[in-house]
Design a protein around this motif. Structure first.
Motif, PDB file in Angstrom:
ATOM      1  N   ARG A  60       0.836  -1.204   0.000  1.00 54.03           N
ATOM      2  CA  ARG A  60       0.000   0.000   0.000  1.00 54.03           C
ATOM      3  C   ARG A  60       0.868   1.251   0.000  1.00 54.03           C
ATOM      4  N   ARG A  78      -3.187  -0.821  -3.480  1.00 60.56           N
ATOM      5  CA  ARG A  78      -4.452  -0.278  -2.976  1.00 60.56           C
ATOM      6  C   ARG A  78      -5.654  -0.855  -3.700  1.00 60.56           C
ATOM      7  N   ARG A 137      -6.055   3.117   7.140  1.00 58.93           N
ATOM      8  CA  ARG A 137      -7.009   3.352   6.043  1.00 58.93           C
ATOM      9  C   ARG A 137      -7.969   4.494   6.357  1.00 58.93           C
TER      10      ARG A 137
END
Length: 879
Positions: A232, A289, A551
């Protein structure tokens, strides 16, 4: 074809049955019919070579006739590779006395992994084994047994005999091939990829899959190293490494770079490899992602990247066309003599032969057809490199002159900070690689910050941010590779201290801004809850909290950036903040419930409910809003939980509520999240943290103060089953709808507003929440009317104001006045968190976000809105 391709001519003479089958039936039927039985290694070796002849002939005929599209050609070749490796392994294990292939897995990488093998391709497997389950002879160690299987497999596939070979096998993609055995213990391989792997190896595993042998072993290994491949957080070092591979290839094959006779279709500038690398770089950047971008096949990945907006439609169409064209010509080259060649012939007669295989008149026509695609691909691939800039000067006078011309007021202070960077004062800049990345970024970064609203303050914040990083390599590489991102970073650092502080704590938040979706509204609460709660299998509770925080804060950061970038209405952003918070509650409260039940079980017939009030209840948060929550529970309070450590219902739900509060508020290594305020619960800070719905209803009916009912007008259940939520909504509606004495209601409201003014005065004229005629006065006016008339009982103030205006109870202009101050509040929480007068430099941003032409227009509109709200509150509070 007989004249241009001697290899195919020999196959047609040797295998007339395949030629006949393709003429009268389907190609897959012809290939299936070529299967020959065999059990021993010798029998299987012969059968596979014979089958390879049939596949090569059938696929060539289908390709050259135009009856098989490119995608089907490479799929036939790749599927045969899977069958061949599997069948060879089975024969080897039978030879070793094993009934089945266990403890040994073949991972397909490269074009085999993506099912895109070329006509005369080798295969690049990684061979893994499990020492505990690999069958072996008594005298063998596991490593020795696995090495023997590996060598036997390579021998079966690539040794040539009278029937040819099956596949050339290249094992050099394994870690340290010069020093490691041909087959690797699976745990050692996992350890290598978790700790020591090189950046380019991430790209290799984009196309990896378990192709033969013990598939469960291979799939388990790939799942274990997935975080290494799909990160990510961006590693622009990996991207740079892939680009460097391409540069070395261009240099090494310099004679094949110039388009024309001798051009290397695979390695040449604008060729096959540059298409693949371009796509893989985009996958590495965005695939961590977005799992939809992880397609192994080149054309599938390109389509996914285009659909997600990461590759433009024109670029995607050109790359796809070029890829099919180049791979098709590559196949023609290899069909001639079954050589693994990728270069166009330098001999013109031989080039004409290739062109005729492709249905063209001669080599000139072939070159003319390929030239536009080669040029376009080269240009597209070169766009991955940042524009080369002029080196930043080192002499103090030259640095100050450049900085001053860029727009900074205190060029000396900026020069001093740059000198500190170059001296390695921040620990993040103490390596040669970090210094090189910083020097490459300086010209663009200085220019971008110089155009910001407050360049000096922005550079000072950047300096503090760099000082807090363990390494600044990725940050500088990122802003170098994305010049537009550098300008946005400059705007954040100069205009939005709240976001700048967040970025300083976690620079990886910049990764968020690379996705085009960063400027879209957040999805539904349910989708957000799934996003925030998603973790890798086997993750513990702490990992759940950490992953969710990362997140959630990414979403909040992106929302704030939308305001700075001027792409979203602050009111819509406020709604997005609220959805993110509600999704966070859904994910984290859900995780806390599951974790708590592991020790204490569940209370039969009971469940936790969470009631949101204040701004969250009204569905409009700011970047800095806390969460006003009330915890409730259903069921019999006399019940006991059924776990190993049983608790009475009241104790159970109070401890669970504490756990939920901690999940939402306690800082973890991933950072802080929300402040949670539970003082609006029955009896305030003196009361139980969680009470039953029955107790809540009784308290609201018999003991609650007027201000508590005013707060209840913005109450909204945000956690609980559908049935329990409906039951709670009925309770709230009943409390709010009951008849009230207007005189008492108004007197209590006026008294409460006076208490707020006394104990929490406004910070100044820009504290649009607390100033006279501000948002608090608007809210009090609305809540008094809601309770007095039972009209507009909606937790969302905008809806409530509309209903009250429609009933003639409030000025119709109230909605716009409230909207303007709400926009100002949302923006001010980013640019002036203390609600003090904003710097001159950021005033245009505030005015634009509030839909005003300029600062003066905004101030005039604000004053008018406050006068209207003050007049309405005065009128309503004196009736």
């Amino acid at each position: 074809m007989m004249a241009e391709a001697p290899f195919l001519r020999r196959l047609m003479l040797a295998r007339p049955e395949v030629l006949a089958a393709t003429a009268t039936g389907s190609f897959d039927t012809a290939i299936t019919a070529a299967w020959e039985p065999g059990e021993s290694v010798a029998e299987v070796s012969r059968a596979l070579r014979r089958e390879r002849q049939a596949v090569a002939l059938a696929v060539a005929l289908g390709d050259l006739s135009g009856r098989l599209p490119f995608e089907q050609v490479v799929r036939f070749l790749s599927d045969f590779a899977d069958r061949a490796v599997e069948r060879a392994l089975q024969a080897i294990f039978r030879e070793r006395g094993a009934d089945a292939v266990t403890g040994f897995s073949v991972l397909a990488l490269g074009k085999h992994g993506s099912r895109e093998l070329n006509y005369s391709s080798d295969i690049d497997p990684i061979l893994l084994f499990d020492p505990d389950t690999l069958p072996r002879r008594r005298s063998e160690e596991p490593v020795e047994a696995a090495a023997r299987v590996a060598r036997r497999l390579v021998e079966m596939l690539q040794t040539r005999d009278a029937n040819g070979y099956v596949f050339r096998v290249d094992l050099r993609l394994r870690p340290s091939p010069e020093a490691t055995p041909p087959a690797l213990p699976v745990e050692a391989a996992i350890g290598y990829y978790e700790s020591s792997a090189l950046p380019w190896e991430r790209a290799a595993y984009i196309r990896a899959r378990a192709a033969a042998g013990d598939r469960a072993l291979g799939d388990g290994f790939l799942a274990a190293i997935r975080p290494f491949v799909w990160r990510r957080g961006l590693g622009f070092g990996a991207v740079g490494e892939i680009r460097e591979i391409s540069r070395r290839i261009r240099a090494h094959y310099s004679e094949g770079q110039v388009f024309g006779p001798g051009y290397d279709m695979k390695r040449g500038r604008g060729g096959i490899r540059e298409i693949e690398f371009f796509i893989q770089i985009q996958q590495l950047v965005h695939g961590g992602r977005d799992p939809a971008l992880r397609a192994p096949a080149t054309l599938d990945a390109l389509a996914a990247l285009a659909a997600a907006g990461h590759v433009g439609p024109d670029e995607a169409a050109r790359l796809a066309h070029g890829y099919r064209a180049f791979r098709t010509v590559e196949h023609r080259l290899q069909m001639i003599e079954d050589h693994q060649t990728h270069s166009l012939p330098t001999d013109l007669a031989a080039l004409d032969a290739v062109a005729r295989l492709d249905g063209l008149a001669d080599g000139v026509e072939l070159l003319d057809r390929l030239r536009p695609d080669v040029a376009a691909v080269g240009t597209i691939y070169d766009s991955l490199d940042p524009t080369d800039g002029v080196a930043f000067p080192r002499a103090a006078v030259a640095v100050e002159d450049l900085v001053a011309r860029a727009g900074y007021r205190d060029a000396g202070a900026v020069r001093t900070r740059i000198e500190g960077w170059r001296a390695g004062t921040p620990r993040a800049l103490r390596t040669p690689a970090a210094q090189a990345a910083m020097e490459a970024a300086l010209p663009g970064l200085i220019a971008a910050l110089g155009q910001a609203s407050g360049p000096d303050a922005a550079f000072a914040r950047l300096d503090r941010m760099i000082g807090g990083l363990p390494t600044a390599i990725d940050f500088f590489r990122l802003v170098t590779a994305r010049p537009g991102l550098g300008r946005l970073v400059a705007d954040i650092l100069s205009s939005a201290p709240a976001l700048a502080d967040q970025l300083g704590r976690r620079p990886a938040l910049l990764d968020v801004l690379i996705d085009a979706s960063a400027f879209d509204p957040p999805p539904s609460v349910a989708e957000l809850a799934r996003e925030f709660g998603a973790v890798e299998p086997g993750a513990d509770y702490q990992q759940v909290l950490d992953r969710a925080r990362a997140r959630i804060n990414e979403r909040r950061f992106a929302l704030g950036t939308q305001i700075v970038a001027g792409v979203a209405d602050p009111i819509e952003v406020a709604g997005g903040y609220a959805r993110v918070a509600e999704g966070a509650i859904g994910a984290l409260a859900g995780a806390a419930v599951v974790e708590f039940a592991k020790a204490h079980g569940t209370v039969p017939g009971g469940e936790l409910l969470i009631l949101a009030l204040g701004r969250l209840g009204g569905g409009a948060l700011t970047h800095a809003s806390d969460l006003d929550l009330i915890y409730l529970f259903t069921g019999d309070h006399l019940m006991e939980s059924d776990g190993a450590k049983p608790l009475g219902a009241t104790t159970y739900f109070n401890r669970l509520a504490q756990r939920v509060t901690g999940a939402l508020s306690v800082a973890t290594p991933a950072g802080p999240l929300y402040d949670v305020d539970t003082r609006l619960r029955p009896s305030g800070a003196q009361g139980l943290l969680a009470v039953s719905i029955e107790s809540f209803e009784r308290y609201q009916r018999e003991d609650a103060w007027t201000w508590e009912h005013m707060a209840l007008t913005r109450a909204r259940p945000v956690f609980g089953s559908a049935g329990a939520v409906v039951a709670l909504e009925v309770v709230i509606r009943g409390v709010l709808s009951r008849p009230r004495d207007a005189t008492t209601l108004i007197a209590d409201a006026v008294r409460m507003r006076g208490e707020i003014a006394l104990h929490k005065p406004p910070a100044g004229p820009f504290d649009v929440k607390l100033v006279p005629g501000g948002l608090v006065d608007a809210e009090f006016a609305v809540h008094v009317l809601q309770l007095r008339h039972g009209i507009g009982l909606d937790p969302r103030l905008r809806t409530a104001i509309g209903d009250l205006a429609a009933a003639g109870l409030i000025d119709g202009e109230m909605a716009e006045a409230h909207a303007l101050l709400t926009r100002m509040l949302v923006v001010m929480r980013l640019v002036s968190p203390e609600s003090t007068e904003p710097p001159v430099a950021v005033r245009p941003l505030i005015a634009a976000a509030c839909r005003m032409a300029d600062w003066d227009a905004l101030i005039a509109a604000r004053d008018a809105a406050q006068r209207l709200i003050a007049a309405e509150w005065s009128r309503i509070s004196t009736v």
